[in-house]
Structure formats: structure tokens, C-alpha cells
Write an enzyme that holds these catalytic residues in place. Sequence first.
Site, PDB file in Angstrom:
ATOM      1  N   HIS A 151       0.932  -1.246   0.021  1.00  0.00           N
ATOM      2  CA  HIS A 151      -0.020  -0.123   0.136  1.00  0.00           C
ATOM      3  C   HIS A 151       0.788   1.329   0.086  1.00  0.00           C
ATOM      4  CE1 HIS A 151       0.493  -0.699   4.411  1.00  0.00           C
ATOM      5  NE2 HIS A 151       0.680   0.660   4.453  1.00  0.00           N
TER       6      HIS A 151
ATOM      7  N   GLU B 110      -3.775   3.751   1.890  1.00  0.00           N
ATOM      8  CA  GLU B 110      -4.152   3.697   3.205  1.00  0.00           C
ATOM      9  C   GLU B 110      -4.199   5.164   3.462  1.00  0.00           C
ATOM     10  OE1 GLU B 110      -1.797   3.375   7.770  1.00  0.00           O
ATOM     11  OE2 GLU B 110      -0.858   2.515   5.868  1.00  0.00           O
TER      12      GLU B 110
ATOM     13  N   HIS C 159       3.503  11.177  -7.769  1.00  0.00           N
ATOM     14  CA  HIS C 159       2.078  10.458  -7.922  1.00  0.00           C
ATOM     15  C   HIS C 159       1.769   9.034  -7.892  1.00  0.00           C
ATOM     16  CE1 HIS C 159       3.740  10.560 -12.082  1.00  0.00           C
ATOM     17  NE2 HIS C 159       3.102   9.520 -12.074  1.00  0.00           N
TER      18      HIS C 159
ATOM     19  N   GLU D 138      -2.272   9.447 -11.366  1.00  0.00           N
ATOM     20  CA  GLU D 138      -2.322   9.606 -12.923  1.00  0.00           C
ATOM     21  C   GLU D 138      -3.140   8.531 -13.646  1.00  0.00           C
ATOM     22  OE1 GLU D 138       1.559   9.262 -16.278  1.00  0.00           O
ATOM     23  OE2 GLU D 138       1.804   8.666 -14.318  1.00  0.00           O
TER      24      GLU D 138
END
Length: 128
Positions: A5, A57, A75, A123
Amino acid sequence: MRYLHTMLRVVDLDKSIAFYTQGLGFEVKSRQDYEKDRFTLVFLQSKDDSGSGAQIELTHNWDTHSYVRGDAYGHMAYAVDSIEEIQKKLRANGYDLSWGPGKTPSGTTTMAFVDDPDGYEIELLEKK
């Protein structure tokens, strides 16, 4: 090794959850409120990344009302079937693209960007 994550600190948890679930179609996988330490963790996942796929998260520290987001972070990127369809869903929920659609620097893929409520960029890369 497997990617699990990305953690993002958010100021308005409800607004962030709405953006990711209603605007981008993510699912909330879990939520834990830690009253003693005054923070909440919410894990979200793209519906196309079900199972053991990577998650986002959201960390909400209850007593923090702003963050200084550095300029080193770039990003997250997601492959999507149609940027146009994502943009329609975003607009229907009060959001929009922050850039694009346009072409990647190589000119081979259509891409766009959307900013979440805390300014983190996502993106979108259109699958071929």
C-alpha cells in the site's frame, strides 16, 4: 517481496473517502478508529485490484488540521479502460481532471491527472 500500500495523510477523512469511492470507484476494505491515540486508518482498493492487490491507506490524525506536502512526492498511477468514463464519474461527483487528457511524453499512451482533496496526484493511463 510484494507491494502492499501507499499511505497518505489526509485532513478531511470523509471528503477523501468520498473522492476515492464515489469519484474513482474504489472500495473501502477496512477502517480502524484508534480512540486512545486519536487517529483513523482507512484502506481502499481499486475494484480491479481485488484480493491481494495494492491499496491506498488514508491516515487521519484527528487533531491535525493541515500538512505541508513536500515537493519530492510525485504521484500514484492507475491503468484505466477509459479516461473519458473516469472523467464522467468524477464530474458527476463534483471533481474533475487536473490535467489532460493528453499523451505521455513518448506519445504512445493517453494519460490524465486528477488531484485528490489533499492535493495528491493520481495519474490515469488509458489501457490499449
